[in-house]
Design an enzyme around this catalytic site. Sequence first.
Site, short mmCIF file in Angstrom:
data_model
loop_
_atom_site.label_atom_id
_atom_site.label_comp_id
_atom_site.label_asym_id
_atom_site.label_seq_id
_atom_site.Cartn_x
_atom_site.Cartn_y
_atom_site.Cartn_z
N HIS A 23 -15.44 15.21 61.83
CA HIS A 23 -14.80 14.98 61.13
C HIS A 23 -15.59 14.83 59.96
O HIS A 23 -15.02 14.91 58.68
CB HIS A 23 -13.39 15.26 61.21
CG HIS A 23 -12.48 16.03 60.42
ND1 HIS A 23 -12.72 18.30 60.73
CD2 HIS A 23 -10.51 16.49 60.31
CE1 HIS A 23 -12.32 18.78 59.90
NE2 HIS A 23 -11.14 17.99 59.68
N ASN A 72 -7.01 17.20 55.48
CA ASN A 72 -6.66 18.37 54.31
C ASN A 72 -5.24 18.80 53.17
O ASN A 72 -5.09 19.63 51.79
CB ASN A 72 -5.11 19.04 55.69
CG ASN A 72 -6.21 19.12 56.85
OD1 ASN A 72 -6.41 19.08 57.37
ND2 ASN A 72 -4.86 19.70 57.39
N ASP A 97 -18.05 19.19 57.71
CA ASP A 97 -18.34 19.88 58.98
C ASP A 97 -17.96 21.06 59.26
O ASP A 97 -17.09 22.11 58.47
CB ASP A 97 -17.52 18.78 59.42
CG ASP A 97 -15.89 19.20 59.60
OD1 ASP A 97 -15.62 19.30 58.40
OD2 ASP A 97 -15.58 19.95 60.92
N ASN A 118 -9.31 23.65 56.48
CA ASN A 118 -8.09 23.47 55.68
C ASN A 118 -8.73 21.82 54.67
O ASN A 118 -8.01 22.47 53.16
CB ASN A 118 -6.85 22.56 56.57
CG ASN A 118 -5.71 23.42 57.30
OD1 ASN A 118 -6.43 24.48 57.37
ND2 ASN A 118 -5.67 23.10 58.78
#
Length: 196
Positions: A23, A72, A97, A118
Amino acid sequence: MAQDNWLVVGLGNPGAQYEATRHNVGQMALDVLADRIGAGFGSHRSNARVAEGWLRPGGPKLILAKPNSYMNTSGGPVSSLVSYFGIEPDHVIVLHDELDIPFDTIKLKQGGGHGGHNGLRDIAKALGTPEFLRVRIGVGRPPGRQDPADYVLKPFASTERDALAVLLEDAADAAEQLADEGLLAAQQRFHGRDAK
């Protein structure tokens, strides 16, 4: 507003436990770019760590940013930076990513949907437009029935590490080329590799 200023954002989560995860590959690539332009990250009032430098003398200025927020909620820091530096959304490059692209592959685009990402969703909402540039860094789909949310929060496998170093260099190259030559030239370079 200086037209040749570019905000380059590396997405990820804050904290040492996330640094080496899939991530955070956007922030890993941003570190490569910072090393190239000889810039170090420092605190900024926009709730991000920021580094600034030029691609080359007389060339585009790059403002590199790692939001301090979780992935997010990246939109707030990005929106603050856009406002602070007077940068238009089409001069924002987000490195992130991408599950739907095979590992060791780079894809570039401007605008479009968020594909369930997100971080991208929050940035598009905060900027009021999805028309920013994206360096989509392929991390591949999780094996078997592994939850994608768990998969992206895991470190890269030892078998992926050599290829990862090259992938991060490619992502940094892509961001540089977007700022210097534009989307079409960068797409022709990176998307043409699929034919090999």
